[in-house]
Write a protein that holds these residues in place. Structure first.
Motif, PDB file in Angstrom:
ATOM      1  N   ASN A 293       4.689  -2.876   8.763  1.00  0.00           N
ATOM      2  CA  ASN A 293       4.685  -3.220  10.177  1.00  0.00           C
ATOM      3  C   ASN A 293       4.504  -2.024  11.098  1.00  0.00           C
ATOM      4  O   ASN A 293       5.131  -1.929  12.153  1.00  0.00           O
ATOM      5  CB  ASN A 293       5.956  -3.992  10.544  1.00  0.00           C
ATOM      6  CG  ASN A 293       6.089  -5.243   9.716  1.00  0.00           C
ATOM      7  OD1 ASN A 293       6.625  -5.199   8.621  1.00  0.00           O
ATOM      8  ND2 ASN A 293       5.567  -6.345  10.210  1.00  0.00           N
ATOM      9  N   GLY A 294       3.651  -1.089  10.673  1.00  0.00           N
ATOM     10  CA  GLY A 294       3.313   0.052  11.507  1.00  0.00           C
ATOM     11  C   GLY A 294       4.271   1.228  11.414  1.00  0.00           C
ATOM     12  O   GLY A 294       4.113   2.201  12.144  1.00  0.00           O
TER      13      GLY A 294
ATOM     14  N   HIS B 269       2.690   3.347   2.973  1.00  0.00           N
ATOM     15  CA  HIS B 269       1.754   3.333   4.101  1.00  0.00           C
ATOM     16  C   HIS B 269       2.252   2.417   5.220  1.00  0.00           C
ATOM     17  O   HIS B 269       2.726   1.310   4.955  1.00  0.00           O
ATOM     18  CB  HIS B 269       0.369   2.879   3.630  1.00  0.00           C
ATOM     19  CG  HIS B 269      -0.704   3.279   4.580  1.00  0.00           C
ATOM     20  ND1 HIS B 269      -0.972   2.561   5.732  1.00  0.00           N
ATOM     21  CD2 HIS B 269      -1.551   4.333   4.573  1.00  0.00           C
ATOM     22  CE1 HIS B 269      -1.956   3.146   6.379  1.00  0.00           C
ATOM     23  NE2 HIS B 269      -2.322   4.229   5.696  1.00  0.00           N
ATOM     24  N   PRO B 270       2.121   2.874   6.477  1.00  0.00           N
ATOM     25  CA  PRO B 270       2.564   2.054   7.609  1.00  0.00           C
ATOM     26  C   PRO B 270       1.892   0.679   7.687  1.00  0.00           C
ATOM     27  O   PRO B 270       2.480  -0.265   8.202  1.00  0.00           O
ATOM     28  CB  PRO B 270       2.197   2.885   8.841  1.00  0.00           C
ATOM     29  CG  PRO B 270       1.942   4.256   8.355  1.00  0.00           C
ATOM     30  CD  PRO B 270       1.590   4.165   6.906  1.00  0.00           C
ATOM     31  N   SER B 271       0.677   0.561   7.166  1.00  0.00           N
ATOM     32  CA  SER B 271      -0.022  -0.728   7.244  1.00  0.00           C
ATOM     33  C   SER B 271       0.701  -1.820   6.463  1.00  0.00           C
ATOM     34  O   SER B 271       0.534  -3.000   6.751  1.00  0.00           O
ATOM     35  CB  SER B 271      -1.464  -0.598   6.746  1.00  0.00           C
ATOM     36  OG  SER B 271      -1.479  -0.276   5.362  1.00  0.00           O
ATOM     37  N   SER B 272       1.525  -1.431   5.510  1.00  0.00           N
ATOM     38  CA  SER B 272       2.298  -2.403   4.740  1.00  0.00           C
ATOM     39  C   SER B 272       3.727  -2.570   5.264  1.00  0.00           C
ATOM     40  O   SER B 272       4.468  -3.408   4.764  1.00  0.00           O
ATOM     41  CB  SER B 272       2.366  -1.993   3.266  1.00  0.00           C
ATOM     42  OG  SER B 272       1.115  -2.147   2.653  1.00  0.00           O
TER      43      SER B 272
ATOM     44  N   ARG C  63       0.843  -1.203   0.000  1.00  0.00           N
ATOM     45  CA  ARG C  63       0.000   0.000   0.000  1.00  0.00           C
ATOM     46  C   ARG C  63       0.879   1.254   0.000  1.00  0.00           C
ATOM     47  O   ARG C  63       1.718   1.435   0.885  1.00  0.00           O
ATOM     48  CB  ARG C  63      -0.909  -0.009   1.225  1.00  0.00           C
ATOM     49  CG  ARG C  63      -1.915   1.105   1.245  1.00  0.00           C
ATOM     50  CD  ARG C  63      -2.869   0.924   2.403  1.00  0.00           C
ATOM     51  NE  ARG C  63      -3.710   2.099   2.546  1.00  0.00           N
ATOM     52  CZ  ARG C  63      -4.390   2.404   3.627  1.00  0.00           C
ATOM     53  NH1 ARG C  63      -4.357   1.607   4.677  1.00  0.00           N
ATOM     54  NH2 ARG C  63      -5.111   3.497   3.675  1.00  0.00           N
TER      55      ARG C  63
END
Length: 138
Positions: A127-128, A122-125, A103
Protein backbone atom coordinates in the motif's frame (compact mmCIF):
# COMPACT_ATOMS: atom_id res chain seq x y z
CA UNK A 1 4.06 -15.65 12.08
CA UNK A 2 4.05 -14.01 15.48
CA UNK A 3 2.28 -10.75 16.30
CA UNK A 4 3.93 -7.81 14.54
CA UNK A 5 6.34 -5.76 16.59
CA UNK A 6 7.81 -2.61 15.12
CA UNK A 7 11.60 -2.65 15.23
CA UNK A 8 11.94 0.94 14.08
CA UNK A 9 10.66 3.76 11.93
CA UNK A 10 13.16 4.90 9.29
CA UNK A 11 13.31 8.60 8.44
CA UNK A 12 15.29 9.81 5.42
CA UNK A 13 17.39 12.90 6.20
CA UNK A 14 19.90 14.95 4.25
CA UNK A 15 22.02 16.12 7.20
CA UNK A 16 22.46 13.34 9.78
CA UNK A 17 24.12 15.53 12.40
CA UNK A 18 21.43 18.24 12.29
CA UNK A 19 18.61 15.70 12.33
CA UNK A 20 20.25 13.80 15.21
CA UNK A 21 20.42 17.04 17.23
CA UNK A 22 16.71 17.64 16.62
CA UNK A 23 15.66 14.11 17.49
CA UNK A 24 17.97 14.19 20.51
CA UNK A 25 15.89 17.07 21.84
CA UNK A 26 12.65 15.08 21.77
CA UNK A 27 14.06 11.67 22.75
CA UNK A 28 16.44 12.89 25.43
CA UNK A 29 19.13 10.71 23.85
CA UNK A 30 21.91 13.10 22.92
CA UNK A 31 24.26 10.45 21.48
CA UNK A 32 22.45 7.96 19.24
CA UNK A 33 24.18 4.83 17.99
CA UNK A 34 25.64 5.70 14.59
CA UNK A 35 26.44 3.05 11.97
CA UNK A 36 27.72 3.16 8.40
CA UNK A 37 26.13 0.60 6.07
CA UNK A 38 28.53 0.66 3.14
CA UNK A 39 26.64 -1.72 0.84
CA UNK A 40 23.49 0.44 1.16
CA UNK A 41 25.51 3.69 0.92
CA UNK A 42 23.94 5.13 4.06
CA UNK A 43 24.83 6.28 7.52
CA UNK A 44 22.22 5.77 10.25
CA UNK A 45 21.63 7.19 13.71
CA UNK A 46 19.51 4.99 15.96
CA UNK A 47 17.55 6.31 18.90
CA UNK A 48 16.59 3.41 21.18
CA UNK A 49 13.58 3.22 23.46
CA UNK A 50 14.73 2.66 27.03
CA UNK A 51 13.66 -0.74 28.33
CA UNK A 52 11.50 -1.49 25.30
CA UNK A 53 12.19 -4.07 22.61
CA UNK A 54 11.69 -2.26 19.33
CA UNK A 55 10.05 1.07 18.83
CA UNK A 56 13.25 2.82 17.78
CA UNK A 57 13.76 5.79 15.48
CA UNK A 58 16.36 5.37 12.74
CA UNK A 59 17.59 8.42 10.86
CA UNK A 60 18.95 7.39 7.46
CA UNK A 61 21.27 9.69 5.50
CA UNK A 62 22.93 8.98 2.17
CA UNK A 63 26.70 8.56 2.29
CA UNK A 64 26.94 8.82 -1.50
CA UNK A 65 25.03 10.80 -4.14
CA UNK A 66 24.06 7.53 -5.87
CA UNK A 67 22.57 6.03 -2.71
CA UNK A 68 18.94 4.85 -2.97
CA UNK A 69 18.20 7.16 -0.02
CA UNK A 70 19.72 10.12 -1.89
CA UNK A 71 17.42 9.34 -4.81
CA UNK A 72 14.47 8.99 -2.42
CA UNK A 73 15.16 12.43 -0.88
CA UNK A 74 15.64 14.00 -4.31
CA UNK A 75 12.30 12.63 -5.49
CA UNK A 76 10.16 12.87 -2.32
CA UNK A 77 12.09 15.03 0.13
CA UNK A 78 13.03 14.18 3.68
CA UNK A 79 10.58 12.25 5.83
CA UNK A 80 9.20 8.80 6.50
CA UNK A 81 11.24 6.28 4.52
CA UNK A 82 10.25 2.88 5.90
CA UNK A 83 8.70 0.90 8.72
CA UNK A 84 10.69 -2.05 10.00
CA UNK A 85 8.93 -5.06 11.49
CA UNK A 86 10.60 -7.80 13.52
CA UNK A 87 10.10 -11.36 12.26
CA UNK A 88 11.11 -14.61 13.93
CA UNK A 89 12.53 -16.31 10.84
CA UNK A 90 13.32 -14.02 7.93
CA UNK A 91 13.93 -16.88 5.48
CA UNK A 92 10.52 -18.42 6.22
CA UNK A 93 8.82 -15.02 6.07
CA UNK A 94 10.35 -14.23 2.66
CA UNK A 95 9.25 -17.66 1.38
CA UNK A 96 5.68 -17.09 2.61
CA UNK A 97 5.53 -13.62 1.06
CA UNK A 98 6.97 -14.86 -2.24
CA UNK A 99 4.40 -17.70 -2.33
CA UNK A 100 1.62 -15.13 -1.85
CA UNK A 101 2.90 -13.08 -4.80
CA UNK A 102 4.28 -10.22 -2.73
CA UNK A 103 6.92 -8.19 -4.58
CA UNK A 104 10.25 -8.28 -2.76
CA UNK A 105 13.17 -5.92 -3.16
CA UNK A 106 15.47 -8.43 -1.46
CA UNK A 107 15.01 -12.05 -2.47
CA UNK A 108 17.67 -13.00 0.10
CA UNK A 109 18.34 -11.36 3.46
CA UNK A 110 21.39 -9.19 4.04
CA UNK A 111 23.01 -7.62 7.12
CA UNK A 112 21.57 -4.36 8.41
CA UNK A 113 23.09 -1.53 10.44
CA UNK A 114 23.16 -3.51 13.68
CA UNK A 115 24.24 -6.79 12.08
CA UNK A 116 20.81 -8.46 12.05
CA UNK A 117 19.41 -10.06 8.91
CA UNK A 118 17.08 -7.71 7.00
CA UNK A 119 15.14 -7.63 3.73
CA UNK A 120 12.92 -5.04 2.09
CA UNK A 121 9.43 -5.54 0.67
CA UNK A 122 8.48 -3.36 -2.29
CA UNK A 123 6.02 -0.53 -1.53
CA UNK A 124 3.81 -1.60 -4.45
CA UNK A 125 2.84 -4.68 -2.45
CA UNK A 126 2.41 -2.82 0.84
CA UNK A 127 0.00 0.00 0.00
CA UNK A 128 2.76 2.43 -0.91
CA UNK A 129 4.88 1.89 2.22
CA UNK A 130 8.42 0.52 2.07
CA UNK A 131 8.60 -2.29 4.64
CA UNK A 132 11.83 -3.61 6.10
CA UNK A 133 11.80 -7.02 7.76
CA UNK A 134 14.35 -7.62 10.51
CA UNK A 135 15.00 -11.00 12.05
CA UNK A 136 14.72 -10.76 15.83
CA UNK A 137 18.05 -11.29 17.53
CA UNK A 138 18.15 -14.72 19.13
Amino acid sequence: MSKPLISHIGIAVSDLEAAARNFGLITGQKAPDVHEVADQKVKVAIFASAGVEGGRIELVAPSSPDSPVAKFIEKRGEGLHHICIFVDDIHATLSELRAEGVRLIDEKPRRGAEGNLIAFVHPSSMNGVLIELEEKPK
